[in-house]
Design an enzyme around this catalytic site. Structure first.
Site, PDB file in Angstrom:
ATOM      1  N   HIS A  38      49.203  52.588 -16.142  1.00  0.00           N
ATOM      2  CA  HIS A  38      48.965  51.188 -16.482  1.00  0.00           C
ATOM      3  C   HIS A  38      47.487  50.876 -16.738  1.00  0.00           C
ATOM      4  O   HIS A  38      47.135  50.226 -17.715  1.00  0.00           O
ATOM      5  CB  HIS A  38      49.471  50.273 -15.367  1.00  0.00           C
ATOM      6  CG  HIS A  38      50.851  50.606 -14.883  1.00  0.00           C
ATOM      7  ND1 HIS A  38      51.863  50.955 -15.731  1.00  0.00           N
ATOM      8  CD2 HIS A  38      51.390  50.639 -13.629  1.00  0.00           C
ATOM      9  CE1 HIS A  38      52.974  51.188 -15.024  1.00  0.00           C
ATOM     10  NE2 HIS A  38      52.699  51.009 -13.752  1.00  0.00           N
TER      11      HIS A  38
ATOM     12  N   GLY B 197      71.514  57.347 -13.479  1.00  0.00           N
ATOM     13  CA  GLY B 197      70.906  56.562 -12.397  1.00  0.00           C
ATOM     14  C   GLY B 197      71.466  55.151 -12.406  1.00  0.00           C
ATOM     15  O   GLY B 197      70.791  54.187 -12.034  1.00  0.00           O
TER      16      GLY B 197
ATOM     17  N   ALA C 122      68.009  50.215 -12.300  1.00  0.00           N
ATOM     18  CA  ALA C 122      69.078  49.718 -13.164  1.00  0.00           C
ATOM     19  C   ALA C 122      69.490  48.323 -12.720  1.00  0.00           C
ATOM     20  O   ALA C 122      69.637  47.404 -13.538  1.00  0.00           O
ATOM     21  CB  ALA C 122      70.262  50.680 -13.120  1.00  0.00           C
TER      22      ALA C 122
ATOM     23  N   ASP D  74      55.964  52.681 -20.095  1.00  0.00           N
ATOM     24  CA  ASP D  74      54.915  52.155 -19.222  1.00  0.00           C
ATOM     25  C   ASP D  74      55.170  50.658 -19.233  1.00  0.00           C
ATOM     26  O   ASP D  74      54.889  49.992 -20.238  1.00  0.00           O
ATOM     27  CB  ASP D  74      53.529  52.474 -19.777  1.00  0.00           C
ATOM     28  CG  ASP D  74      52.443  51.973 -18.840  1.00  0.00           C
ATOM     29  OD1 ASP D  74      52.591  50.846 -18.325  1.00  0.00           O
ATOM     30  OD2 ASP D  74      51.457  52.690 -18.618  1.00  0.00           O
ATOM     31  N   HIS D  75      55.715  50.134 -18.166  1.00  0.00           N
ATOM     32  CA  HIS D  75      56.231  48.758 -18.269  1.00  0.00           C
ATOM     33  C   HIS D  75      55.112  47.739 -18.491  1.00  0.00           C
ATOM     34  O   HIS D  75      55.365  46.634 -18.942  1.00  0.00           O
ATOM     35  CB  HIS D  75      57.123  48.396 -17.075  1.00  0.00           C
ATOM     36  CG  HIS D  75      56.391  48.070 -15.817  1.00  0.00           C
ATOM     37  ND1 HIS D  75      55.904  49.032 -14.979  1.00  0.00           N
ATOM     38  CD2 HIS D  75      56.067  46.880 -15.245  1.00  0.00           C
ATOM     39  CE1 HIS D  75      55.320  48.450 -13.950  1.00  0.00           C
ATOM     40  NE2 HIS D  75      55.394  47.141 -14.080  1.00  0.00           N
TER      41      HIS D  75
ATOM     42  N   THR E 236      73.587  53.600 -10.618  1.00  0.00           N
ATOM     43  CA  THR E 236      73.805  52.858  -9.373  1.00  0.00           C
ATOM     44  C   THR E 236      72.468  52.598  -8.658  1.00  0.00           C
ATOM     45  O   THR E 236      72.444  52.071  -7.554  1.00  0.00           O
ATOM     46  CB  THR E 236      74.737  53.652  -8.423  1.00  0.00           C
ATOM     47  OG1 THR E 236      74.139  54.940  -8.189  1.00  0.00           O
ATOM     48  CG2 THR E 236      76.110  53.829  -9.018  1.00  0.00           C
TER      49      THR E 236
ATOM     50  N   ASP F 119      77.895  65.137 -11.981  1.00  0.00           N
ATOM     51  CA  ASP F 119      77.026  66.052 -11.234  1.00  0.00           C
ATOM     52  C   ASP F 119      76.020  66.550 -12.272  1.00  0.00           C
ATOM     53  O   ASP F 119      76.365  67.359 -13.137  1.00  0.00           O
ATOM     54  CB  ASP F 119      77.866  67.200 -10.669  1.00  0.00           C
ATOM     55  CG  ASP F 119      76.985  68.272 -10.037  1.00  0.00           C
ATOM     56  OD1 ASP F 119      75.748  68.145 -10.126  1.00  0.00           O
ATOM     57  OD2 ASP F 119      77.542  69.227  -9.470  1.00  0.00           O
ATOM     58  N   VAL F 120      74.795  66.058 -12.189  1.00  0.00           N
ATOM     59  CA  VAL F 120      73.853  66.327 -13.290  1.00  0.00           C
ATOM     60  C   VAL F 120      73.479  67.800 -13.415  1.00  0.00           C
ATOM     61  O   VAL F 120      72.954  68.237 -14.438  1.00  0.00           O
ATOM     62  CB  VAL F 120      72.556  65.478 -13.197  1.00  0.00           C
ATOM     63  CG1 VAL F 120      72.830  64.026 -13.472  1.00  0.00           C
ATOM     64  CG2 VAL F 120      71.827  65.695 -11.898  1.00  0.00           C
TER      65      VAL F 120
ATOM     66  N   GLU G 209      47.648  44.055  -5.808  1.00  0.00           N
ATOM     67  CA  GLU G 209      48.987  43.696  -5.305  1.00  0.00           C
ATOM     68  C   GLU G 209      48.921  43.244  -3.855  1.00  0.00           C
ATOM     69  O   GLU G 209      48.093  43.735  -3.086  1.00  0.00           O
ATOM     70  CB  GLU G 209      49.909  44.911  -5.379  1.00  0.00           C
ATOM     71  CG  GLU G 209      50.160  45.418  -6.768  1.00  0.00           C
ATOM     72  CD  GLU G 209      51.183  46.543  -6.764  1.00  0.00           C
ATOM     73  OE1 GLU G 209      52.363  46.254  -6.952  1.00  0.00           O
ATOM     74  OE2 GLU G 209      50.797  47.704  -6.554  1.00  0.00           O
TER      75      GLU G 209
HETATM   76  C1  BG6 Z   1      54.669  50.621 -10.714  1.00  0.00           C
HETATM   77  C2  BG6 Z   1      54.105  51.290  -9.508  1.00  0.00           C
HETATM   78  O1  BG6 Z   1      54.507  51.436 -11.846  1.00  0.00           O
HETATM   79  O2  BG6 Z   1      53.998  49.380 -10.930  1.00  0.00           O
HETATM   80  C3  BG6 Z   1      54.222  50.399  -8.283  1.00  0.00           C
HETATM   81  O3  BG6 Z   1      54.813  52.512  -9.267  1.00  0.00           O
HETATM   82  C4  BG6 Z   1      53.602  49.054  -8.559  1.00  0.00           C
HETATM   83  O4  BG6 Z   1      53.605  50.997  -7.144  1.00  0.00           O
HETATM   84  C5  BG6 Z   1      54.140  48.470  -9.857  1.00  0.00           C
HETATM   85  O5  BG6 Z   1      53.915  48.201  -7.466  1.00  0.00           O
HETATM   86  C6  BG6 Z   1      53.379  47.199 -10.232  1.00  0.00           C
HETATM   87  O6  BG6 Z   1      54.030  46.580 -11.289  1.00  0.00           O
HETATM   88  P1  BG6 Z   1      53.857  45.021 -11.552  1.00  0.00           P
HETATM   89  O7  BG6 Z   1      54.585  44.769 -12.818  1.00  0.00           O
HETATM   90  O8  BG6 Z   1      54.435  44.310 -10.348  1.00  0.00           O
HETATM   91  O9  BG6 Z   1      52.373  44.765 -11.638  1.00  0.00           O
END
Ligand code: BG6
Length: 502
Positions: A251, A23, A29, A188-189, A25, A96-97, A227
């Site tokens: 989250h 992924g 990323a 999970d960011h 491109t 080609d994955v 948001e």
């Molecule tokens: C993502 C969701 O995991 O988190 C998005 O798929 C959401 O829909 C985003 O906008 C929110 O992340 P953050 O860091 O901007 O709060």
């Protein structure tokens, strides 16, 4: 606080690696991974022996790829910085994955770079692509022997991890054929955010809070992640997903787990994860009898955000005009254990809301003497963890007014990360990638956490289907439907205003 989790920081051979990025491109990323890698490279002594193979469908050559990477990191390049060495380490492979033959060429390239940069055979596979490919790619990594290496191998995988418990189990089985649980880094960011990582420090390094962290002193907990943005260009994904699966399953439940968990026996990866799992397992499932009292689902209609009129969800590009997808969820959770029995955890998340904010508010019980302060504005003590946009902690107290009367006034003590001179805001992806390169999986979700989160979410969906729970409406630019206020009002609570750092 520097937490050691069994990583040998003195052995830099451990942080040498070839990163094979599927992924390459794509949007993630470009927006997150290249800037994160560049910042790690620039700021860390430990990460200089690496190579990246960007794999994607487009027929690019190395130079085109390097130009693409340069465009992504350019805003982060300081004047005078030489990016030549960094960019030289990026190589492109058109793949080609679905075709196993295609992986053999990739394997040759990985071996050659391994040799050229002395990377000890360490390989980090990053799947920044549509989840429908996760199974195929891991399968082909195995069949092509690309994942068989003398060094370490790790798999980084983005959400969504399945769309319910059953599909998540299937996906997990597929990747577990090739990678052991400790080799899988499920992102999970939110777990990479500064203040989310600070929850443990706040709780376990400050006994004044931890001793009061229970149903004897705490009245309720409120977790909001709201948001401004709407569904944007992701309607294809979002309309099939909705806020419950997009935000709560990962989250929001991770924030619940970190707030509610018992202190781990040690601040080690598996001890921490074990405690999170216990907290998630104690969440009371939702059923047809209680769903009306526990869940509000809603969708935005047209409204005004930042003085701009924005369309309602059903009028967004790519969304069905009859869609019933939730763009907002509020919920009341109970954690059925000795610590939290009787304490509601209120959660809410939504798009197109008045405020962009992520906060955890811990509301303490009233003082037994509250009523003695006649005519005064006595408020509950609140401990607020400001995750974003502000980063910090505030404590709301009552104090005497500076006058001869006995009147009181609310006061706030706060700590903001931005007040620190040495503070440089690093992005969540930068922290997480760095952890992954060092082999620290604490801030990634273990399989049983994912499974338990799906169990809760599946219980909600099953219940709302059974009773046909209505999808309420809220105007874009509001703070959600009035039903979400009633959810708290029934127990004598209210949502506290957001973004009140001082
Ligand atoms: C993502 C969701 O995991 O988190 C998005 O798929 C959401 O829909 C985003 O906008 C929110 O992340 P953050 O860091 O901007 O709060």
């Amino acid at each position: 606080m520097k937490m050691k989790r069994g990583i040998d920081m003195t052995d830099d051979s451990n942080t040498k690696a070839a990163m094979i990025l599927f992924g390459a491109t794509g949007d993630l990323a470009k927006r997150k991974l290249y800037p994160a890698l560049y910042n790690i490279y620039r700021n860390s002594q430990e990460f200089h022996d690496f190579a990246v193979i960007g794999a994607a469908r487009r027929p690019w050559d190395h130079e085109t790829y390097r130009e693409h990477v340069y465009a992504a990191i350019q805003p982060f390049v300081a004047e005078g910085d030489d990016v030549g060495d960094f960019l030289d380490r990026f190589h492109y492979y058109s793949i080609d994955v679905n075709d196993i033959q295609s992986y053999l060429g990739l394997k040759d390239m990985a071996e050659q770079l391994d040799h050229q940069y002395h990377l000890n055979g360490n390989r980090l596979f990053y799947l920044a692509m549509a989840p429908s490919f996760f199974g195929t790619v891991t399968h082909n990594l195995n069949d092509s022997s690309l994942s068989k290496t003398n060094g370490w191998k790790r798999l980084v995988i983005e959400k969504p991890f399945g769309h319910d418990l059953t599909s998540a189990q299937q996906l997990n089985q597929e990747i577990r054929h090739v990678f052991a649980e400790e080799e899988i880094y499920r992102i999970d960011h939110y777990l990479g955010k500064e203040m989310i990582q600070n929850i443990q420090v706040l709780r376990f390094a400050n006994p004044i809070f931890e001793y009061m962290w229970n149903n004897r002193y705490i009245s309720n907990v409120q977790i909001t992640t709201s948001e401004h943005v709407g569904v944007g260009e992701r309607a294809g994904y979002y309309d099939k997903t909705g806020a419950l699966m997009d935000m709560v399953q990962n989250h929001v439940l991770q924030m619940v787990a970190l707030t509610a968990m018992e202190p781990p026996s040690r601040l080690d990866t598996e001890d921490i994860r074990d405690e999170k799992v216990k907290a998630l397992r104690s969440i009371r499932p939702v059923n047809a009898d209680n769903v009306h009292d526990h869940i509000v689902r809603a969708q935005y209609t047209s409204g005004t955000i930042d003085d701009q009129v924005v369309p309602g969800y059903r009028d967004e590009d790519g969304v069905s005009h009859t869609s019933t997808t939730d763009t907002y969820i509020a919920g009341k959770l109970y954690i059925d254990n000795f610590r939290w029995s009787g304490v509601p955890f209120y959660i809410r998340t939504g798009k197109r809301l008045a405020e962009k904010s992520t906060e955890i508010v811990v509301e303490f019980k009233d003082s037994p003497m509250t009523h003695d302060f006649k005519g005064s504005d006595i408020r509950p003590n609140l401990l607020v963890i400001h995750v974003q946009p502000d980063e910090g902690i505030s404590l709301k107290l009552n104090a005497k007014k500076f006058s001869t009367s006995n009147e009181t006034m609310p006061v706030t003590m706060d700590f903001s990360s931005h007040g620190l001179d040495e503070y440089r805001a690093s992005d969540a992806y930068e922290r997480l990638l760095y952890d992954c390169i060092r082999g620290d999986s604490t801030n990634f979700t273990r399989w049983d956490e994912v499974a338990l989160s799906w169990e809760y979410v599946d219980s909600v969906i099953k219940a709302w289907n059974e009773v046909n729970l209505p999808v309420k409406e809220y105007e874009a630019g509001s703070m959600g439907p009035s039903e979400a206020d009633q959810l708290l009002a029934k127990s004598g609570h209210k949502w506290w205003p957001l973004n009140q750092m001082n």
